[in-house]
Design an enzyme around this catalytic site. Sequence first.
Site, short mmCIF file in Angstrom:
data_model
loop_
_atom_site.label_atom_id
_atom_site.label_comp_id
_atom_site.label_asym_id
_atom_site.label_seq_id
_atom_site.Cartn_x
_atom_site.Cartn_y
_atom_site.Cartn_z
N ASP A 13 5.10 23.52 -35.81
CA ASP A 13 6.45 23.92 -36.03
C ASP A 13 7.11 24.27 -34.81
O ASP A 13 8.32 25.08 -34.47
CB ASP A 13 6.45 25.36 -36.80
N LYS A 16 9.04 19.19 -33.28
CA LYS A 16 8.64 17.95 -33.27
C LYS A 16 9.73 16.90 -33.90
O LYS A 16 9.95 15.97 -33.50
CB LYS A 16 7.38 17.60 -33.76
N LYS A 18 12.88 17.52 -34.65
CA LYS A 18 13.93 17.59 -33.78
C LYS A 18 14.04 16.51 -32.56
O LYS A 18 14.92 15.76 -32.68
CB LYS A 18 14.36 18.92 -33.26
N GLY A 40 6.26 20.26 -42.27
CA GLY A 40 7.82 20.36 -42.50
C GLY A 40 8.35 20.16 -41.31
O GLY A 40 8.48 20.90 -40.06
N HIS A 41 9.09 18.96 -40.99
CA HIS A 41 9.96 18.56 -39.85
C HIS A 41 11.32 18.70 -40.14
O HIS A 41 12.07 18.08 -40.76
CB HIS A 41 9.32 17.32 -39.20
N THR A 128 -1.61 25.55 -46.42
CA THR A 128 -0.27 25.17 -47.12
C THR A 128 -0.37 24.66 -48.75
O THR A 128 0.40 24.53 -49.31
CB THR A 128 0.64 23.91 -46.36
N ARG A 142 -16.67 9.55 -48.20
CA ARG A 142 -16.46 8.23 -48.66
C ARG A 142 -16.07 8.25 -50.29
O ARG A 142 -16.83 7.36 -51.02
CB ARG A 142 -17.63 7.25 -48.32
N GLN A 222 1.64 19.12 -37.30
CA GLN A 222 0.72 20.16 -36.70
C GLN A 222 0.76 20.45 -35.32
O GLN A 222 1.75 19.64 -34.86
CB GLN A 222 -0.56 20.03 -37.26
N THR A 297 8.78 25.93 -43.10
CA THR A 297 9.60 24.81 -43.82
C THR A 297 9.02 24.58 -44.92
O THR A 297 9.57 24.38 -46.10
CB THR A 297 9.53 23.81 -42.78
N THR A 299 6.30 26.42 -46.57
CA THR A 299 5.70 27.57 -47.58
C THR A 299 6.62 28.70 -47.72
O THR A 299 6.42 29.71 -48.21
CB THR A 299 4.23 28.04 -47.08
N ASP A 331 17.22 28.98 -26.69
CA ASP A 331 18.24 29.93 -26.92
C ASP A 331 17.81 31.30 -27.40
O ASP A 331 18.60 32.47 -27.49
CB ASP A 331 19.20 29.28 -28.22
P1 GDP Z 1 8.13 20.87 -36.34
O1 GDP Z 1 7.59 21.08 -37.58
O2 GDP Z 1 7.62 20.95 -35.12
O3 GDP Z 1 9.26 19.52 -36.66
O4 GDP Z 1 9.27 22.17 -36.38
P2 GDP Z 1 9.83 22.80 -37.93
O5 GDP Z 1 10.93 22.09 -38.08
O6 GDP Z 1 8.79 23.27 -38.79
O7 GDP Z 1 10.44 24.25 -37.06
C1 GDP Z 1 11.11 24.05 -35.89
C2 GDP Z 1 12.64 25.02 -36.39
O8 GDP Z 1 13.21 25.31 -35.28
C3 GDP Z 1 13.46 24.36 -37.01
O9 GDP Z 1 14.18 25.18 -38.13
C4 GDP Z 1 14.53 23.70 -36.32
O10 GDP Z 1 15.74 23.34 -36.93
C5 GDP Z 1 14.53 24.84 -35.28
N1 GDP Z 1 15.13 24.26 -33.95
C6 GDP Z 1 14.53 23.32 -33.14
N2 GDP Z 1 14.89 23.50 -32.08
C7 GDP Z 1 15.68 24.37 -31.85
C8 GDP Z 1 16.14 25.01 -30.69
O11 GDP Z 1 16.19 24.56 -29.58
N3 GDP Z 1 16.94 26.07 -31.07
C9 GDP Z 1 16.76 26.91 -32.16
N4 GDP Z 1 17.63 28.08 -32.53
N5 GDP Z 1 16.33 26.34 -33.33
C10 GDP Z 1 15.77 24.90 -33.05
P1 IMO Z 2 4.15 20.79 -38.68
O1 IMO Z 2 4.01 19.47 -38.62
C1 IMO Z 2 2.51 24.75 -38.81
C2 IMO Z 2 -1.21 25.30 -40.80
C3 IMO Z 2 -1.42 25.92 -42.20
C4 IMO Z 2 -2.76 26.66 -42.13
C5 IMO Z 2 -3.61 25.60 -41.35
C6 IMO Z 2 -4.44 24.61 -42.33
O2 IMO Z 2 5.44 21.32 -39.60
O3 IMO Z 2 4.01 21.66 -37.61
P2 IMO Z 2 -3.74 22.88 -44.03
O4 IMO Z 2 -2.44 22.87 -45.45
O5 IMO Z 2 -3.29 21.79 -43.23
O6 IMO Z 2 -5.05 22.63 -44.57
O7 IMO Z 2 -3.41 24.31 -43.25
O8 IMO Z 2 -2.77 24.55 -40.44
N1 IMO Z 2 -0.47 24.00 -40.58
C7 IMO Z 2 0.66 24.32 -40.08
N2 IMO Z 2 1.33 25.21 -39.56
N3 IMO Z 2 3.02 23.59 -39.06
C8 IMO Z 2 2.51 22.63 -39.59
O9 IMO Z 2 3.09 21.27 -39.48
C9 IMO Z 2 1.24 22.90 -40.17
N4 IMO Z 2 0.46 22.09 -40.95
C10 IMO Z 2 -0.75 22.80 -41.39
O10 IMO Z 2 -0.39 27.17 -42.12
O11 IMO Z 2 -2.97 27.91 -41.07
MG MG Z 3 6.93 22.38 -39.15
#
Ligand code: GDP
Ligand code: IMO
Ligand code: MG
Length: 427
Positions: A13, A16, A18, A40-41, A128, A142, A222, A297, A299, A331
């Site tokens: 999270d 990535k 963005k 969840g991106h 998740t 396998r 992840q 994003t 759960t 920010d």
């Molecule tokens: P990812 O899984 O790595 O793609 O990240 P997520 O989308 O799960 O979580 C990142 C969160 O931060 C999302 O809600 C984005 O919209 C938000 N976000 C990304 N960059 C920024 C930033 O520079 N500032 C703020 N305030 N939010 C951001």
């Molecule tokens: P993105 O790509 C944050 C975490 C789960 C749990 C562990 C194992 O959005 O960054 P799983 O369901 O993969 O077996 O869960 O990994 N986890 C994440 N945490 N961002 C993710 O993906 C994640 N994908 C899995 O919360 O701790």
């Molecule tokens: Mg995410």
Amino acid sequence: MSALVVVGSQWGDEGKGKITDYLAQESDVVVRSQGGNNAGHTITFGGEKFALRSIPSGIFNPKIKNVMANGMVINPKQMLEELHGLEERGIKDYQLFVSNRAHIVLPYHELLDGAYEQFKGDKKIGTTKRGIGPAYADKANRIGIRIADLIDPEAFKNALKATLTIKNMELKMLGMDPLDFDTIYKEYVEYGKKIKPFVCDTSLLLEEEIEKGSKILFEGAQGVMLCLDHGTYPYVTSSSPTGASVPLNSGIAPRYINNVLGICKAYTTRVGEGPFPTEIDGELATYIRERGHEYGTVTKRPRRVGWLDCVALNYARRVSGINYLSLMLFDVLSGLKEIKICYEYKLDGKTIKTMPATLEELQRVEPQYITMPGWDEDITKVTSFDELPVNAQNYIRKIEELTKSEVVIFSVGPDRLQTIRLKDFFK
Ligand code: GDP
Ligand code: IMO
Ligand code: MG
């Protein structure tokens, strides 16, 4: 040809999605190579917000070839729902290619994921519950079923029969009802028909793109600290989100991976259980969580919050070959009097500069902090490094010094436009 790997350098999270969407504007191909719909991106542009789960973040640009590579575990039902949701919102003109070698997630994987978590009790991982671990376990054991099987009704019948026999024994052992072959078969054969037009040998496709000199962007899911091999085991996911895993998980030669961009929050978050040395709580954590909308994003769970941990970041840099950093959610830190950065740990009175391997040790480390003065200014409209308050500039410089990596992007808001590029590194 130019290849860039985007990896999460913390516990996921980091932003990535963005950055992948931002860099996709100048790419030809975007590849997801591991994980599944546990990801969840979030992508925000033109006043719209999208949350992608298994579809690559280049999907919004019709010129981009989006690849779901062999290392992914794909839930066919969820993938089709995701595509449908995008189409309903007007994203109809896209290019998508799904690897025939990717494994699929079936209903028993989700059930088993939930059951293992339940039986682990207070040792649960906090997954998740999307069946990711059980699907990768079947692959290693396998008895997995692949996209190539799904799209061939005869092959799917044989594979599902064999595997379901074993899986139903497992379900029964765990006190659950067995699943009915016909029901799953009928439903999933239909998904197979819908997915078939997207299916190909994506390794071959990537080779052709490499030969053409295309720009290829690999979108990690992840984060390195959730890596099955290098993360805080067992509190990890079941794939490897590192730069090193990309060639294996997409079927390209390792020599093409030169640049790895580590995506890193200006602080740290983690969802799920497991050690988190720089975790903070109380008012400060609430301030950061609310400003950063730190809720999952996938759960919707509140994310745990902590200071930036440069021991973990340096470890991620080493095991994932990160040479550039993109600093996200910068920010969010506005308004804090002081900001801390962890630069080393102490364990039993000794200084350590890397992540210990055992949970026991990780739980006992005492993070050592540098305290930096904060800033009050709103930085969400900043468009250059020079416009940043001097304390914010110093914060970036300190991170570069502690991680021996150049910050080439910083981000001051969720929107595509709130992205400041300091160096043109994706040539
Ligand atoms: P990812 O899984 O790595 O793609 O990240 P997520 O989308 O799960 O979580 C990142 C969160 O931060 C999302 O809600 C984005 O919209 C938000 N976000 C990304 N960059 C920024 C930033 O520079 N500032 C703020 N305030 N939010 C951001
Ligand atoms: P993105 O790509 C944050 C975490 C789960 C749990 C562990 C194992 O959005 O960054 P799983 O369901 O993969 O077996 O869960 O990994 N986890 C994440 N945490 N961002 C993710 O993906 C994640 N994908 C899995 O919360 O701790
Ligand atoms: Mg995410």
